[in-house]
Design a protein around this motif. Structure first.
Motif, mmCIF file in Angstrom:
data_model
loop_
_atom_site.group_PDB
_atom_site.id
_atom_site.type_symbol
_atom_site.label_atom_id
_atom_site.label_comp_id
_atom_site.label_asym_id
_atom_site.label_seq_id
_atom_site.Cartn_x
_atom_site.Cartn_y
_atom_site.Cartn_z
ATOM 1 N N THR A 26 0.837 -1.204 0.000
ATOM 2 C CA THR A 26 0.000 0.000 0.000
ATOM 3 C C THR A 26 0.870 1.251 0.000
ATOM 4 O OG1 THR A 26 -1.794 -1.140 1.140
ATOM 5 C CG2 THR A 26 -1.786 1.263 1.269
ATOM 6 N N PHE A 27 1.932 1.231 0.792
ATOM 7 C CA PHE A 27 2.879 2.353 0.856
ATOM 8 C C PHE A 27 3.501 2.592 -0.515
ATOM 9 C CE2 PHE A 27 7.320 3.731 1.576
ATOM 10 C CZ PHE A 27 7.130 4.886 2.324
ATOM 11 N N VAL A 28 3.960 1.533 -1.147
ATOM 12 C CA VAL A 28 4.597 1.646 -2.465
ATOM 13 C C VAL A 28 3.601 2.156 -3.508
ATOM 14 C CG1 VAL A 28 5.617 0.309 -4.348
ATOM 15 C CG2 VAL A 28 6.380 -0.069 -1.990
ATOM 16 N N ALA A 29 2.391 1.618 -3.486
ATOM 17 C CA ALA A 29 1.385 1.985 -4.491
ATOM 18 C C ALA A 29 0.968 3.448 -4.387
ATOM 19 C CB ALA A 29 0.162 1.080 -4.351
ATOM 20 N N ALA A 30 1.107 4.040 -3.207
ATOM 21 C CA ALA A 30 0.694 5.430 -3.007
ATOM 22 C C ALA A 30 1.728 6.431 -3.510
ATOM 23 C CB ALA A 30 0.428 5.687 -1.528
ATOM 24 N N LEU A 31 2.907 5.942 -3.914
ATOM 25 C CA LEU A 31 3.990 6.824 -4.341
ATOM 26 C C LEU A 31 4.131 6.821 -5.858
ATOM 27 C CD1 LEU A 31 6.556 5.706 -1.629
ATOM 28 C CD2 LEU A 31 5.451 7.946 -1.766
ATOM 29 N N PRO A 32 4.534 7.959 -6.437
ATOM 30 C CA PRO A 32 4.724 7.998 -7.886
ATOM 31 C C PRO A 32 5.931 7.181 -8.327
ATOM 32 C CG PRO A 32 5.443 10.067 -6.887
ATOM 33 C CD PRO A 32 4.796 9.256 -5.801
ATOM 34 N N GLN A 33 5.909 6.715 -9.552
ATOM 35 C CA GLN A 33 7.035 5.962 -10.101
ATOM 36 C C GLN A 33 8.310 6.786 -9.974
ATOM 37 O OE1 GLN A 33 6.716 2.892 -11.097
ATOM 38 N NE2 GLN A 33 8.731 2.479 -11.959
ATOM 39 N N GLY A 34 9.381 6.148 -9.513
ATOM 40 C CA GLY A 34 10.652 6.835 -9.376
ATOM 41 C C GLY A 34 10.792 7.672 -8.123
ATOM 42 N N ALA A 35 9.807 7.609 -7.228
ATOM 43 C CA ALA A 35 9.856 8.393 -5.985
ATOM 44 C C ALA A 35 11.076 7.999 -5.157
ATOM 45 C CB ALA A 35 8.580 8.177 -5.182
ATOM 46 N N HIS A 36 11.605 8.972 -4.409
ATOM 47 C CA HIS A 36 12.754 8.722 -3.532
ATOM 48 C C HIS A 36 12.239 8.365 -2.151
ATOM 49 C CE1 HIS A 36 16.868 10.263 -1.823
ATOM 50 N NE2 HIS A 36 16.740 8.960 -1.739
ATOM 51 N N VAL A 37 12.582 7.183 -1.669
ATOM 52 C CA VAL A 37 12.101 6.717 -0.374
ATOM 53 C C VAL A 37 13.278 6.350 0.528
ATOM 54 C CG1 VAL A 37 9.889 5.884 -1.263
ATOM 55 C CG2 VAL A 37 11.847 4.342 -1.199
ATOM 56 N N LEU A 38 13.032 6.444 1.823
ATOM 57 C CA LEU A 38 14.009 6.057 2.838
ATOM 58 C C LEU A 38 13.446 4.909 3.654
ATOM 59 C CD1 LEU A 38 16.582 6.495 4.582
ATOM 60 C CD2 LEU A 38 15.226 8.122 5.940
ATOM 61 N N ASP A 39 14.207 3.831 3.754
ATOM 62 C CA ASP A 39 13.883 2.741 4.677
ATOM 63 C C ASP A 39 14.741 2.980 5.912
ATOM 64 O OD1 ASP A 39 13.314 0.432 6.039
ATOM 65 O OD2 ASP A 39 13.706 -0.912 4.355
ATOM 66 N N LEU A 40 14.118 3.500 6.965
ATOM 67 C CA LEU A 40 14.825 3.931 8.168
ATOM 68 C C LEU A 40 14.862 2.779 9.177
ATOM 69 C CD1 LEU A 40 16.155 6.312 9.668
ATOM 70 C CD2 LEU A 40 13.881 6.924 10.520
ATOM 71 N N GLY A 41 16.052 2.230 9.400
ATOM 72 C CA GLY A 41 16.172 1.012 10.194
ATOM 73 C C GLY A 41 15.861 -0.169 9.305
ATOM 74 N N CYS A 42 16.581 -0.267 8.189
ATOM 75 C CA CYS A 42 16.218 -1.188 7.103
ATOM 76 C C CYS A 42 16.478 -2.651 7.413
ATOM 77 C CB CYS A 42 16.953 -0.802 5.832
ATOM 78 S SG CYS A 42 18.763 -1.032 5.923
ATOM 79 N N GLY A 43 17.273 -2.948 8.460
ATOM 80 C CA GLY A 43 17.605 -4.342 8.702
ATOM 81 C C GLY A 43 18.302 -4.938 7.492
#
Length: 197
Positions: free
Chosen positions: A33-50
């Motif tokens: 759901t998080f991914v689908a809400a963002l435009p293609q090519g959006a810059h995202v941060l995985d904070l505490g990515c493991g």
């Protein structure tokens, strides 16, 4: 996360955590759901990515992914995934203004001390672009304590976490509660909140 014992546990159990999160991310509807809400090519941060399972899925969907974690063993695993910029860094290393279209903090900020949470959320709000999306997952409850394998947890109620987000300028748009089994093998209640700036 600056608790040495927690970092040590994650370093020692990095392979186990990798297997657990890889299985989980294959079915995590919140991540999709998080991914689908963002435009293609959006810059995202995985904070505490493991070990980077979430970051990998985001990259596979065409997002530009920065992944941060303070545990060297986790970053080594995260760097296996193509198109993921994995960096050895903790919550205090998050900086910048209007950098990310989305920030994913799934069961990572619960390891920060309660007194530090307002500062971390303020940095997240500042790093998000206007209207950017934020996901946070924590275990619910009150107080702080170590789990059976030594990790330090800070627990939050829905009202407390929602209030902290609002104070940081982040407004909750969706919530989900449930029970999950963690790396320690213990079932615990949780809450996941979706918010935006």
């Amino acid at each position: 996360m600056s608790d040495p014992e927690t970092l040590k546990v994650y370093g020692a159990k990095a392979q186990d955590y990798d297997q657990m999160t890889d299985d989980f991310n294959k079915t995590d509807h919140r991540l999709r759901t998080f991914v689908a809400a963002l435009p293609q090519g959006a810059h995202v941060l995985d904070l505490g990515c493991g070990p980077g399972a979430s970051a990998a899925l985001m990259a596979d969907h065409g997002l530009q992914v920065t992944a941060m974690d303070p545990v060297p063993e986790m970053i080594a695993l995260a760097r296996r995934h193509p198109h993921v910029d994995a960096r050895l860094a903790g919550f205090d290393d998050l900086s910048g203004t209007d950098v990310y279209d989305g920030i994913w903090a799934n069961f990572s900020l619960l390891h920060a001390a309660r007194a530090e949470m307002p500062r971390h959320l303020a940095a997240i709000a500042q790093a998000l672009k206007p209207g950017g999306r934020f996901h946070i997952g924590v275990k619910t409850g009150t107080g702080s304590k170590r789990d059976p394998i030594g990790r330090l947890y800070t627990y939050y109620t829905d009202a407390e976490l929602t209030g902290l987000l609002k104070d940081a300028g982040l407004f909750v748009t969706a919530r989900e509660t449930g029970v999950t089994t963690g790396l320690d093998g213990v079932e615990a209640p949780y809450i996941c909140l979706a918010a935006h700036g």
